[in-house]
Design a protein around this motif. Structure first.
Motif, short mmCIF file in Angstrom:
data_model
loop_
_atom_site.label_atom_id
_atom_site.label_comp_id
_atom_site.label_asym_id
_atom_site.label_seq_id
_atom_site.Cartn_x
_atom_site.Cartn_y
_atom_site.Cartn_z
N TYR A 125 61.08 -7.59 -3.36
CA TYR A 125 59.93 -8.46 -3.06
C TYR A 125 59.72 -8.47 -1.55
CZ TYR A 125 60.69 -10.21 -7.80
OH TYR A 125 60.85 -10.31 -9.16
N GLU A 128 57.70 -12.66 -0.91
CA GLU A 128 57.63 -13.26 -2.25
C GLU A 128 56.72 -14.48 -2.25
OE1 GLU A 128 60.30 -14.68 -6.05
OE2 GLU A 128 61.32 -14.18 -4.18
N LYS A 149 61.12 -2.26 -9.85
CA LYS A 149 59.78 -2.73 -9.53
C LYS A 149 59.72 -3.26 -8.10
CE LYS A 149 58.63 -3.97 -14.30
NZ LYS A 149 58.19 -5.04 -15.21
N TYR A 151 57.26 -5.33 -5.36
CA TYR A 151 56.11 -6.21 -5.18
C TYR A 151 55.89 -6.47 -3.70
CZ TYR A 151 56.99 -7.18 -10.13
OH TYR A 151 57.20 -7.06 -11.48
N ASN A 154 53.70 -10.98 -3.17
CA ASN A 154 53.94 -11.29 -4.58
C ASN A 154 53.11 -12.46 -5.10
OD1 ASN A 154 55.52 -10.92 -7.07
ND2 ASN A 154 56.32 -12.94 -6.56
N ALA A 177 53.43 -2.61 -6.70
CA ALA A 177 52.26 -3.49 -6.60
C ALA A 177 52.03 -3.82 -5.13
CB ALA A 177 52.46 -4.76 -7.40
N TRP A 180 50.11 -8.20 -5.32
CA TRP A 180 50.26 -8.66 -6.72
C TRP A 180 49.44 -9.94 -6.91
CZ3 TRP A 180 51.75 -6.37 -10.98
CH2 TRP A 180 52.17 -7.11 -12.09
#
Length: 324
Positions: A125, A128, A149, A151, A154, A177, A180
Motif C-alpha cells: 500500500y 493507504e 496486489k 495499491y 488506496n 491499482a 484505487w
C-alpha cells in the motif's frame, strides 16, 4: 518521551532480533544496518513500525549485500512519519503487507536503490490513508508474491507516488491499482519496467484520480488488461520511446464504466501502445491521442464509443500511426 532521540548503528554480521521493532515510538528513532547485518522480527507479532505515534519520526537504513530484514509486516509511517532506504544489494522480505503512510496526516517513503537491492511482500500500500512514496531506482526491484496486489492511493484522501527509474529497475505483481480510491501517480522512466500478470486499474473508484506515465526508451509496462478510468479519472501516458503492451486476454479500456473517464496519450518516436483489443469510450468518456511518431497497434479490434453512454475520441496527428 515525545522529544526523545535514539540512534542505533550496526556494521558487519550484527544480528538484531525481537518480536516487534518500534523505530520512532514517540520521539525520533534511527536504525542503520550495513555490511551483512540482519534484522529479524520473530515470534507471534513479527512487525516493524517506523514512526509509530503522532509526532514521531522513524528512519531505517539498510546497505550492502547480505544485509537482510525479515518480518511479517512493515509499516512506514503508522501515525507518525517514517522513511526507509534499502541500498547496495540489501534485501527485505515481508510475509504479508508493506504499508507506506498508514493513517491520515502521515508521510511514509521507501527507497530501494542499486542492483541486487530488493523488497518482497504479499501486498503493498503506497498511501493507504496518508501519503506514501515508493522509489525503485538504479537496477533495484520490488517483488509482490502470494496475494501480489499493489495499491497506490488506496483510500479517499490518500496520496500515493511511485517512481521506477533506471535500466533494470522493476516492479512485478499480479494486480496494480494506481488511484484505487485516492490520488496516485506512477512513473516508469529511463528503462524502468513493471510487469503485471493480471489487471492494471488507473482511477478505479470515484473520486480517485490515477496517472501512469511510461517514458523513455526501454521503459515498459506489461499487463493482461488495462482499465484507464474505471469509475474514477485515469490517465495513461506513453512518451519518448516508452512501451505499453497487454498479453493473454489483452484488452485496454479508456472510460470503462458510466462513472469513469479515461484518457490516453501516445507521443514520441518509438512510443507504442499495443493490445489485442483497444476500446476508447466504453461506457463513458474516453480519449486517445497519438502524435509525434507514437504508434497504437491492435491485433484484434479498436472501438471508439462502444455503449450508448460511451463517448470516444481518437485523435491522430503529427506522424502518429494507428494500426488494426
Amino acid at each position: 518521551t515525545v522529544t526523545g532521540e535514539g540512534t542505533v548503528t550496526t556494521s558487519g554480521a550484527a544480528s538484531l532480533t525481537a518480536n516487534r521493532f518500534y523505530i520512532g515510538l514517540y520521539g525520533t528513532g534511527t536504525l542503520s544496518v550495513a555490511d551483512g547485518g540482519t534484522i529479524t522480527a520473530s515470534g507471534v507479532d513479527r512487525k516493524i513500525y517506523l514512526g509509530n505515534f503522532g509526532g514521531s519520526t522513524g528512519t531505517l537504513t539498510m546497505s550492502g549485500a547480505s544485509t537482510t530484514l525479515t518480518a511479517h509486516e512493515l509499516n512506514v509511517a503508522w501515525t507518525g512519519n517514517g522513511s526507509m532506504t534499502v541500498s547496495n544489494g540489501a534485501t527485505a522480505t515481508l510475509e504479508q503487507d508493506v504499508t507506506l503512510g498508514k493513517n491520515g496526516y502521515t508521510t511514509g517513503e521507501l527507497t530501494i536503490t542499486g542492483t541486487g537491492s530488493s523488497v518482497t511482500s504479499d501486498r503493498l500500500y503506497v498511501g493507504e490513508i496518508g501519503t506514501g512514496t515508493l522509489n525503485v531506482l538504479d537496477g533495484a526491484s520490488y517483488v509482490l508474491t502470494g496475494t501480489s496486489k499493489m495499491y497506490v492511493g488506496n483510500t479517499f484522501g490518500s496520496t500515493g507516488t511511485v517512481n521506477v527509474d533506471g535500466a533494470g529497475s522493476s516492479i512485478s505483481a499480479v494486480q496494480l491499482a494506481v488511484g484505487w480510491n485516492g490520488e496516485a501517480t506512477m512513473t516508469l522512466s529511463n528503462g524502468g519496467a513493471t510487469t503485471i500478470t493480471g489487471d492494471v486499474f488507473i482511477g478505479e473508484y470515484g473520486p480517485s484520480t490515477g496517472t501512469l506515465t511510461v517514458t523513455g526508451a526501454g521503459s515498459s509496462l506489461t499487463a493482461v488488461r488495462i482499465y484507464v478510468g474505471n469509475s474514477g479519472a485515469g490517465y495513461l501516458n506513453v512518451l519518448n520511446g516508452g512501451t505499453v503492451a497487454t498479453t493473454g486476454t489483452s484488452k485496454v479500456f479508456f472510460g470503462y464504466t458510466s462513472a469513469g473517464a479515461g484518457h490516453g496519450t501516445v507521443s514520441g518516436a518509438g512510443s507504442t501502445l499495443s493490445s489485442g483489443e483497444i476500446n476508447v469510450g466504453w461506457n463513458d468518456d474516453g480519449t486517445l491521442t497519438v502524435s509525434n511518431g507514437g504508434a497504437v497497434r491492435s491485433t484484434g479490434t479498436m472501438t471508439v464509443g462502444y455503449a450508448s453512454g460511451g463517448i470516444g475520441s481518437l485523435t491522430v496527428t503529427s506522424g502518429g500511426t494507428v494500426t488494426v
